[in-house]
Design an enzyme around this catalytic site. Structure first.
Site, PDB file in Angstrom:
ATOM      1  CB  CYS A  23      -1.142   0.003   1.316  1.00 35.22           C
ATOM      2  SG  CYS A  23      -2.257  -1.433   1.179  1.00 35.22           S
TER       3      CYS A  23
ATOM      4  CB  ALA B 239       0.206   5.895  -3.289  1.00 35.41           C
ATOM      5  N   PRO B 240       1.558   7.779  -0.670  1.00 35.69           N
ATOM      6  CG  PRO B 240       1.874  10.067   0.245  1.00 35.69           C
ATOM      7  CD  PRO B 240       0.989   8.516   0.349  1.00 35.69           C
TER       8      PRO B 240
ATOM      9  N   GLY C 258       6.443   7.695   0.891  1.00 35.09           N
ATOM     10  CA  GLY C 258       7.572   7.934   1.996  1.00 35.09           C
ATOM     11  C   GLY C 258       8.292   6.787   2.465  1.00 35.09           C
ATOM     12  CE  LYS C 259       5.105   3.823   6.931  1.00 36.33           C
ATOM     13  NZ  LYS C 259       4.130   4.845   6.277  1.00 36.33           N
TER      14      LYS C 259
ATOM     15  CG  ASP D 291      -1.674   2.793  -3.336  1.00 34.79           C
ATOM     16  OD1 ASP D 291      -1.290   3.086  -2.179  1.00 34.79           O
ATOM     17  OD2 ASP D 291      -2.899   3.298  -3.501  1.00 34.79           O
TER      18      ASP D 291
ATOM     19  CG  ASP E  41      -7.826  -5.028  -4.069  1.00 34.40           C
ATOM     20  OD1 ASP E  41      -6.962  -5.335  -3.003  1.00 34.40           O
ATOM     21  OD2 ASP E  41      -9.099  -5.455  -3.976  1.00 34.40           O
TER      22      ASP E  41
ATOM     23  CG  ASP F 218       2.187   2.077   5.688  1.00 37.42           C
ATOM     24  OD1 ASP F 218       1.576   2.160   7.029  1.00 37.42           O
ATOM     25  OD2 ASP F 218       2.346   3.564   5.140  1.00 37.42           O
TER      26      ASP F 218
ATOM     27  CB  CYS G  41      -0.654   6.073  10.882  1.00 35.82           C
ATOM     28  SG  CYS G  41      -1.605   6.520   9.530  1.00 35.82           S
TER      29      CYS G  41
HETATM   30  C1  SAM Z   1      -1.452   4.303   4.703  1.00 30.04           C
HETATM   31  S1  SAM Z   1      -1.566   4.983   3.031  1.00 30.04           S
HETATM   32  C2  SAM Z   1       0.182   4.241   2.774  1.00 30.04           C
HETATM   33  C3  SAM Z   1       1.168   5.375   3.033  1.00 30.04           C
HETATM   34  C4  SAM Z   1       2.696   5.010   2.167  1.00 30.04           C
HETATM   35  N1  SAM Z   1       2.882   3.564   2.753  1.00 30.04           N
HETATM   36  C5  SAM Z   1       3.476   6.045   2.427  1.00 30.04           C
HETATM   37  O1  SAM Z   1       4.474   5.610   3.452  1.00 30.04           O
HETATM   38  O2  SAM Z   1       3.573   7.213   1.975  1.00 30.04           O
HETATM   39  C6  SAM Z   1      -2.587   3.519   2.521  1.00 30.04           C
HETATM   40  C7  SAM Z   1      -2.667   3.585   1.310  1.00 30.04           C
HETATM   41  O3  SAM Z   1      -3.149   2.001   0.876  1.00 30.04           O
HETATM   42  C8  SAM Z   1      -3.802   2.234  -0.539  1.00 30.04           C
HETATM   43  N2  SAM Z   1      -4.775   1.117  -0.591  1.00 30.04           N
HETATM   44  C9  SAM Z   1      -6.180   0.965   0.089  1.00 30.04           C
HETATM   45  N3  SAM Z   1      -6.571  -0.103  -0.332  1.00 30.04           N
HETATM   46  C10 SAM Z   1      -5.822  -0.840  -0.728  1.00 30.04           C
HETATM   47  C11 SAM Z   1      -5.846  -2.008  -1.450  1.00 30.04           C
HETATM   48  N4  SAM Z   1      -6.766  -2.852  -1.442  1.00 30.04           N
HETATM   49  N5  SAM Z   1      -4.781  -2.595  -2.491  1.00 30.04           N
HETATM   50  C12 SAM Z   1      -3.717  -1.779  -2.656  1.00 30.04           C
HETATM   51  N6  SAM Z   1      -3.511  -0.369  -1.952  1.00 30.04           N
HETATM   52  C13 SAM Z   1      -4.681   0.006  -1.429  1.00 30.04           C
HETATM   53  C14 SAM Z   1      -4.294   3.527  -0.377  1.00 30.04           C
HETATM   54  O4  SAM Z   1      -4.605   4.032  -1.924  1.00 30.04           O
HETATM   55  C15 SAM Z   1      -3.275   4.432   0.186  1.00 30.04           C
HETATM   56  O5  SAM Z   1      -2.450   5.129  -0.466  1.00 30.04           O
END
Ligand code: SAM
Length: 437
Positions: free
Chosen positions: A253, A255-256, A258-259, A274, A300, A316, A369
């Site tokens: 997961c 985006a955006p 950072g990790k 993502d 997904d 994440d 988080c």
């Molecule tokens: C907490 S944020 C991730 C932050 C990111 N790891 C960072 O450090 O910048 C959660 C992310 O999960 C994505 N997301 C939500 N459901 C998802 C799914 N079923 N499969 C893949 N990505 C998903 C969202 O679009 C969002 O970008």
């Protein structure tokens, strides 16, 4: 909302009112409302900063502000007068918490009410704000700010999980403007950048700038990609994957990003996945600025599978983000208890998907988080019940820059807003490391 060609741009207070209503009445995230409000384009950087401070203060101190309004009204305000209350909230935030001179706060708030067609309430607004400008301070001194500004369900949940004292300390940190944390690209010298940015070096070499440093893109080092914005606590989960040079890591997961940036900077071959194409676009832009690379996949993560099982996975997961209220005060006003149960179902599916992708001997780090235990240890307990060949691999203090207070008795990461409070706190994160036998 005003059009780009509007010959009469709205005042900063009118923009603040729009933003407050977007969050409060239409349930929109504040960052999204700000990004889409064209009225902000015509504001000076100083006015834009004022709008953010005003809306942020209203959201952060909503409980206190409403109690102050109610204490200074002769009769309760009719609940149907939501706009009048919103205007009053903006006025009280200025008089009581932003040190705007009383005469300016009162006259601009009354002008805002007139501009919004609320002429019959100008006397009331004037009276409430004047009463607070004279006796507000002593009233504020008697308020329990941490409790009043924390929604009941969050207060109950945090008190049950961490004890009331820790819940209070965390709520207090979340009332303050957050500092800005930067992670440096490898090879950059923290002391040199700390001097250039007037920053404090945190354990592990991240930098912390005081609140109110202005627009991030104008800071030294932004254009050359010397650093990226990442809360200190958000930088911890990636460390739990151990040495990464030459390893392939699935960032599920992402985006955006950072990790993702942290993984790529540590030498990993990253596959960043993502669900959201637009958020992945931001991730690609961020990596480009930093001179880092990752393969990206829109999919997904619950159903996508890699060509071969993965040695290292970071999940994440999407969550309520209740550990980030300092940076996102709108979350306290937008989230409901039912959001927790809806998200735990998503987290279970994503965890099952991640477990299915993990190679024997491989490591999976799960992170959220959120401060809600349902989204953290309770998800892991459930996964470990279902997938019998996964084992928790407890963390060591040296993996967390020696901060042993961040490790739970089970060996997971649990950062709280009140950790490192003397330096301005940190986001609330939970992370657990699992290994397939
Ligand atoms: C907490 S944020 C991730 C932050 C990111 N790891 C960072 O450090 O910048 C959660 C992310 O999960 C994505 N997301 C939500 N459901 C998802 C799914 N079923 N499969 C893949 N990505 C998903 C969202 O679009 C969002 O970008």
């Amino acid at each position: 909302m005003p059009s780009r060609q509007d010959p009469h741009p709205p005042s900063s207070r009118a923009v603040a009112l729009d933003l407050l209503e977007a969050v409060w009445q239409r349930g929109r995230p504040l960052d999204e409302a700000i990004a889409n409000h064209r009225g902000l384009d015509s504001q000076t950087p100083r006015d834009r900063a004022f709008v953010r401070a005003l809306v942020g203060t209203c959201l952060r101190r909503l409980g206190q502000i409403d109690a102050l309004i109610d204490a200074r009204m002769e009769r309760p305000l009719n609940p149907s007068k939501a706009r009048v209350r919103a205007i009053l909230r903006l006025g009280v935030a200025q008089v009581c918490f932003l040190a705007v001179p009383a005469h300016a706060a009162v006259s601009t708030t009354v002008a805002l009410a007139l501009g919004q067609g609320e002429r019959p309430f100008r006397g009331l607004i004037n009276a409430v704000l004047r009463r607070l400008s004279e006796g507000g301070e002593s009233l504020i001194a008697t308020q329990d700010a941490a409790r009043l500004n924390t929604p009941d369900w969050l207060w109950r949940s945090w008190s049950a999980a961490y004890g009331e004292e820790v819940a209070r300390q965390s709520a207090e940190v979340q009332l303050c403007d957050p500092p800005l944390d930067l992670t440096l690209r490898p090879g950059e010298d923290p002391e040199v950048w700390a001097a250039r940015l007037d920053a404090h070096v945190l354990p592990g070499g991240a930098l912390r700038l005081a609140p109110g440093t202005g627009e991030v893109a104008r800071l030294p080092g932004y254009d050359e990609g010397a650093w990226w914005v990442q809360d200190f606590a958000a930088g911890l989960p990636v460390r739990l994957l151990g040495p990464l040079t030459g390893k392939t890591v699935l960032d599920l997961c992402a985006a955006p990003g950072g990790k993702t940036a942290q993984l790529a900077a540590a030498g990993a071959e990253v596959i960043a996945l993502d669900l959201s194409e637009s958020r992945l676009e931001r991730l690609r832009d961020n990596l480009k600025r930093l001179g880092l690379a990752a393969a990206t996949v829109v999919a997904d993560a619950a159903t996508w599978r890699p060509p071969s099982p993965a040695e290292a996975i970071l999940l994440d997961a999407p969550c309520t983000a209740t550990g980030t209220l300092r940076r996102h005060p709108d979350i306290a006003r937008l989230r409901r208890p039912q959001d927790v149960s809806a998200l735990t179902e998503v987290q279970d599916e994503l965890l099952r998907g991640a477990a299915a992708m993990l190679a024997p001997g491989g490591t999976l780090v799960y992170a959220v988080c959120s401060l809600q235990p349902e989204e953290g240890p309770e998800r892991i307990a459930r996964l470990l019940d279902e997938v019998r060949d996964l084992r928790r691999q407890p963390l060591l203090a040296e993996e967390l820059h020696g901060l042993s207070e961040l490790i739970t008795p089970e060996g997971d990461l649990r950062s709280l807003p009140c950790h490192l409070a003397e330096l301005g706190g940190m986001d609330g994160f939970y992370a657990c490391r699992l290994r397939r036998r």
